[in-house]
Motif scaffolding. Structure first.
Motif, mmCIF file in Angstrom:
data_model
loop_
_atom_site.group_PDB
_atom_site.id
_atom_site.type_symbol
_atom_site.label_atom_id
_atom_site.label_comp_id
_atom_site.label_asym_id
_atom_site.label_seq_id
_atom_site.Cartn_x
_atom_site.Cartn_y
_atom_site.Cartn_z
ATOM 1 N N VAL A 248 33.624 48.135 46.603
ATOM 2 C CA VAL A 248 34.794 47.314 46.274
ATOM 3 C C VAL A 248 34.717 45.958 46.968
ATOM 4 N N ALA A 249 34.440 45.975 48.274
ATOM 5 C CA ALA A 249 34.392 44.733 49.054
ATOM 6 C C ALA A 249 33.272 43.819 48.566
ATOM 7 N N MET A 250 32.110 44.427 48.246
ATOM 8 C CA MET A 250 30.958 43.646 47.813
ATOM 9 C C MET A 250 31.232 42.985 46.459
ATOM 10 N N TYR A 251 31.814 43.731 45.546
ATOM 11 C CA TYR A 251 32.112 43.186 44.220
ATOM 12 C C TYR A 251 33.147 42.074 44.313
ATOM 13 N N GLN A 252 34.090 42.226 45.222
ATOM 14 C CA GLN A 252 35.111 41.192 45.423
ATOM 15 C C GLN A 252 34.475 39.901 45.932
ATOM 16 N N VAL A 253 33.534 40.015 46.865
ATOM 17 C CA VAL A 253 32.845 38.830 47.394
ATOM 18 C C VAL A 253 32.066 38.126 46.290
ATOM 19 N N LEU A 254 31.353 38.895 45.456
ATOM 20 C CA LEU A 254 30.603 38.298 44.352
ATOM 21 C C LEU A 254 31.538 37.578 43.382
ATOM 22 N N ASN A 255 32.714 38.174 43.134
ATOM 23 C CA ASN A 255 33.713 37.518 42.276
ATOM 24 C C ASN A 255 34.168 36.191 42.867
ATOM 25 N N GLU A 256 34.385 36.183 44.176
ATOM 26 C CA GLU A 256 34.851 34.964 44.846
ATOM 27 C C GLU A 256 33.810 33.851 44.764
ATOM 28 N N ILE A 257 32.537 34.216 44.919
ATOM 29 C CA ILE A 257 31.474 33.211 44.967
ATOM 30 C C ILE A 257 31.056 32.752 43.570
ATOM 31 N N PHE A 258 30.914 33.712 42.639
ATOM 32 C CA PHE A 258 30.305 33.405 41.341
ATOM 33 C C PHE A 258 31.267 33.483 40.159
ATOM 34 N N GLY A 259 32.455 34.029 40.371
ATOM 35 C CA GLY A 259 33.359 34.255 39.253
ATOM 36 C C GLY A 259 33.148 35.631 38.659
ATOM 37 N N SER A 260 34.166 36.156 37.984
ATOM 38 C CA SER A 260 34.140 37.555 37.529
ATOM 39 C C SER A 260 33.054 37.829 36.495
ATOM 40 N N GLU A 261 32.856 36.901 35.559
ATOM 41 C CA GLU A 261 31.878 37.138 34.482
ATOM 42 C C GLU A 261 30.452 37.212 35.030
ATOM 43 N N LYS A 262 30.119 36.243 35.869
ATOM 44 C CA LYS A 262 28.758 36.218 36.413
ATOM 45 C C LYS A 262 28.544 37.352 37.412
ATOM 46 N N ALA A 263 29.574 37.676 38.180
ATOM 47 C CA ALA A 263 29.470 38.780 39.146
ATOM 48 C C ALA A 263 29.114 40.074 38.431
ATOM 49 N N LEU A 264 29.744 40.322 37.283
ATOM 50 C CA LEU A 264 29.461 41.538 36.512
ATOM 51 C C LEU A 264 28.030 41.523 35.994
ATOM 52 N N GLU A 265 27.568 40.389 35.492
ATOM 53 C CA GLU A 265 26.183 40.275 35.013
ATOM 54 C C GLU A 265 25.195 40.559 36.146
ATOM 55 N N MET A 266 25.502 40.029 37.319
ATOM 56 C CA MET A 266 24.602 40.187 38.460
ATOM 57 C C MET A 266 24.451 41.646 38.875
ATOM 58 N N VAL A 267 25.568 42.374 38.967
ATOM 59 C CA VAL A 267 25.465 43.764 39.410
ATOM 60 C C VAL A 267 24.899 44.670 38.319
ATOM 61 N N LYS A 268 25.014 44.248 37.068
ATOM 62 C CA LYS A 268 24.370 45.012 35.992
ATOM 63 C C LYS A 268 22.848 44.877 36.096
ATOM 64 N N LYS A 269 22.383 43.661 36.399
ATOM 65 C CA LYS A 269 20.941 43.425 36.499
ATOM 66 C C LYS A 269 20.369 43.923 37.825
ATOM 67 N N THR A 270 21.166 43.801 38.893
ATOM 68 C CA THR A 270 20.692 44.199 40.230
ATOM 69 C C THR A 270 21.771 45.043 40.906
ATOM 70 N N PRO A 271 21.896 46.336 40.510
ATOM 71 C CA PRO A 271 22.949 47.185 41.084
ATOM 72 C C PRO A 271 22.854 47.344 42.598
#
Length: 400
Positions: A248-271
């Protein structure tokens, strides 16, 4: 007492290492100095020299917390069980063995033979090879070894249990209740058949906390949806070892830095990004952005290069500083990492050793050409570079 023990450590290990050992092992400082010296004398006796004893003590200072008689008895028992050459070799690599009681050491091989004849049909010689390969078994209670296999067998049957233990003998060092609870948690999350597939792929899950296994799936479901989360866990079992709070915390940080759309793409490619420490990513992202430039940073974070976010900022800066030294300027180093960002994944010491080795093998001019063309060569460890070069030389007649 603490002062006397610290002085002793400095005496036998040298001032710098002695002080470091004292800081790492404060419990040793609470031992009586006379007892510590007696343990040391026994260590010297069983290893044959003060030099060998100092090497052992530097790696496992906590030996000094052991009863002197335990240290005195451990080595003769290891020699009796493994033979002198193997005993001395495993002790040098695993000095903690000298903290084991003689009866624990001497019971390991008989327990393996008695409880698992189907796993080790070769009897004593086969069981002995196993403990030489995994010496930590000699520090494991015979009851733990005896109960872990049957606990697995009651859940998954003989065939699956044999495959699990053959792939990961460390399971025999895990308490039966830990194995059972972890197995039940994986079954609850994925279903029985899928649990078998996942555990055969990643048996180490059976050594994990059941609460951690159960906590990850709900968070993955929130991010990816129920079916996708289950498929991801099947493909990437390590995610089941990741605490849900971290996801949860990690996904929130990615959202803050990259935005929700890109954060989702990133974790799909690199879980595996979901396993990183949030604070590490928070600190490393601006450092990487400064080194790679806005355009390259935005583009490469959509690929596996996003795994660089899990590296500490000071480690990245240290690697870049070393690259600048190797390439002769920060501008050339920056050009290299912008072309091949994964070069930053190598540690500074690896880069230096590899660059020096390449220069020795191929000459400085050719080595520089290779490093300019392929900076990621610096990720290859020097010993592997030497091995591969020798193979090519022997096979194809390649000369430096």
């Amino acid at each position: 007492t603490a002062t006397a023990v610290t002085a002793f450590l400095m005496e036998v290990l040298g001032e710098k290492r002695g002080r470091a050992a004292a800081r790492r092992h404060p419990a040793v400082l609470r031992q009586r100095a006379t007892r510590v010296r007696e343990t040391w004398r026994n260590l010297v006796d069983v290893l044959g020299s003060e030099e060998e004893a100092a090497i052992c003590l530097n790696r496992a200072t906590s030996i000094l917390q052991s009863d002197p008689s335990t240290v005195a008895a451990a080595m003769p028992t290891l020699i009796e069980e493994l033979g002198e050459a193997d005993a001395r070799r495993v002790v040098r690599g695993n000095p903690e063995l000298l903290k084991s009681r003689a009866n624990t050491i001497s019971s390991t091989i008989p327990t393996l033979i008695q409880c698992y004849p189907h796993l080790y049909p070769g009897g004593r010689s086969e069981a002995r090879k196993l403990v030489v390969r995994i010496p930590a078994l000699l520090m494991t209670r015979d009851r733990t070894i005896a109960e872990s296999g049957p606990a697995l067998e009651r859940i998954f049957g003989r065939e699956v249990t044999v495959r699990l233990v053959q792939n990961t003998p460390h399971l025999l060092m895990t308490r039966a209740d830990t194995i059972v609870n972890a197995a039940q948690a994986v079954i609850e999350v994925l279903g029985y058949d899928n649990a078998k597939k996942v555990l055969l792929k990643s048996p180490y899950l059976l050594m994990s906390s059941e609460s951690t296994i159960r906590s990850g799936i709900p968070q993955l479901t929130d991010i990816f949806g129920a079916e996708a989360a289950k498929e991801l866990a099947l493909a990437r079992p390590y995610l089941l070892k990741t605490n849900g709070r971290n996801i949860v915390a990690m996904y929130q940080v990615l959202n803050e830095i990259f935005g929700s759309e890109k954060a989702l793409e990133m974790v799909k490619k690199t879980p595996s990004l979901l396993r990183a420490r949030p604070q590490t990513v928070r600190e490393s992202a601006p450092v990487l952005q400064a080194l790679l430039g806005d355009d390259v940073f935005a583009q490469r974070m959509d690929s596996t290069a996003s795994s660089l976010l899990g590296i500490r900022a000071d480690t990245i800066q240290d690697s870049f500083k070393t690259l600048s030294e190797i390439y002769g300027s920060s501008a050339r180093a920056m050009d290299a990492v912008r072309r091949q960002p994964m070069t930053l994944k190598a540690r500074a010491t690896t880069m230096r050793d590899t660059a020096n080795t390449l220069g020795i093998l191929l000459g400085q001019v050719r080595a520089r050409e290779i490093l300019i063309d392929s900076p990621t060569v610096l990720q290859v460890r020097a010993w592997k570079l030497k091995r591969n070069f020798k193979y090519c030389s022997d096979r194809f007649g390649v000369e430096s």
